[in-house]
Design a protein around this motif. Structure first.
Motif, PDB file in Angstrom:
ATOM      1  N   GLY A 150      25.677  55.500  87.382  1.00  0.00           N
ATOM      2  CA  GLY A 150      25.940  55.813  85.970  1.00  0.00           C
ATOM      3  C   GLY A 150      27.219  56.598  85.779  1.00  0.00           C
ATOM      4  O   GLY A 150      28.008  56.330  84.864  1.00  0.00           O
ATOM      5  N   ALA A 193      34.526  53.254  82.117  1.00  0.00           N
ATOM      6  CA  ALA A 193      34.690  53.117  80.664  1.00  0.00           C
ATOM      7  C   ALA A 193      35.798  54.036  80.149  1.00  0.00           C
ATOM      8  O   ALA A 193      36.588  53.649  79.274  1.00  0.00           O
ATOM      9  N   LYS A 203      30.172  54.263  86.336  1.00  0.00           N
ATOM     10  CA  LYS A 203      30.326  53.343  85.195  1.00  0.00           C
ATOM     11  C   LYS A 203      30.959  54.076  84.024  1.00  0.00           C
ATOM     12  O   LYS A 203      31.794  53.516  83.308  1.00  0.00           O
ATOM     13  N   ASN A 204      30.577  55.322  83.837  1.00  0.00           N
ATOM     14  CA  ASN A 204      31.176  56.140  82.783  1.00  0.00           C
ATOM     15  C   ASN A 204      32.669  56.348  83.050  1.00  0.00           C
ATOM     16  O   ASN A 204      33.488  56.234  82.128  1.00  0.00           O
ATOM     17  N   ASN A 205      33.028  56.639  84.296  1.00  0.00           N
ATOM     18  CA  ASN A 205      34.438  56.796  84.648  1.00  0.00           C
ATOM     19  C   ASN A 205      35.213  55.501  84.382  1.00  0.00           C
ATOM     20  O   ASN A 205      36.355  55.543  83.921  1.00  0.00           O
ATOM     21  N   SER A 217      30.517  51.557  91.009  1.00  0.00           N
ATOM     22  CA  SER A 217      29.249  51.634  90.287  1.00  0.00           C
ATOM     23  C   SER A 217      28.309  50.511  90.730  1.00  0.00           C
ATOM     24  O   SER A 217      27.123  50.746  90.979  1.00  0.00           O
TER      25      SER A 217
END
Length: 192
Positions: free
Chosen positions: A58, A65, A61-63, A135
């Protein structure tokens, strides 16, 4: 057990505790009690690793985005410079000859700025792709840890049933499913 406070037993805890206390008299019960404790410990470790890899997936994946948004911002900046360059090129085409060199300098400046912006945007896109790949890899490991943990939980349930029913074939089933869980855990450790 604890003499103070509130204590909750799992569905087979009493039977495992009883079996452990009477292990001298009954090797079947003692063996299953020890294996249950070992499997529960290993299962707890596998569960922790599964949670850690899920959290990492998670986070990564945030990085990805964030980097994608930064790249998008750069491409928007690039587009704004393109619009200004187009206006300067139009000015070169329609203004008097004595004013053309000033607008031509602007055209060249915008071209240079756009090239720098493009390099940065592509770099950010590559970083985003890298975070996405990390990710995905962590999510794969999370699934592997979850499979290993599930197999160990099933083996613990089989141990409890074997202990209650005194069926030797259930004990062998427990060992088989536990072995599968350990293999899956090994695959997770090896990042496979």
């Amino acid at each position: 057990m604890s003499g103070h406070g509130f204590h909750v037993h799992g569905p087979h805890d009493h039977e495992v505790e009883h079996a452990a206390q009477h292990a001298d008299k009954d090797s079947f019960s003692g063996q299953i009690a020890v294996m249950t404790a070992i499997l529960a410990t290993v299962g707890a470790l596998f569960s922790y690793m599964g949670g850690a890899t899920q959290a990492n997936a998670g986070l990564f994946k945030n990085n990805a985005a964030i980097k994608k948004t930064e790249a998008s911002n750069q491409w928007n900046f690039y587009q704004a410079k393109s619009s200004k360059q187009n206006m300067a090129e139009l000015a070169v085409a329609i203004v008097a000859d004595d004013r053309k060199p000033g607008y031509q300098q602007e055209v060249e400046r915008y071209k240079k700025e756009k090239a720098e912006i493009m390099v940065e945007a592509k770099k950010l896109e590559a970083e985003s792709t890298g975070w996405d790949q990390r990710s995905d890899a962590e999510l794969h490991l999370h699934h592997r840890w979850a499979q290993a943990t599930t197999a160990l939980q099933i083996s613990i349930a089989l141990a409890a049933i074997a202990l209650l029913t005194r069926r030797k074939w259930l004990e062998w089933g427990m060992f088989g499913v536990a072995g599968l869980g350990l293999v899956l855990g090994g695959l997770a450790i090896a990042h496979i």
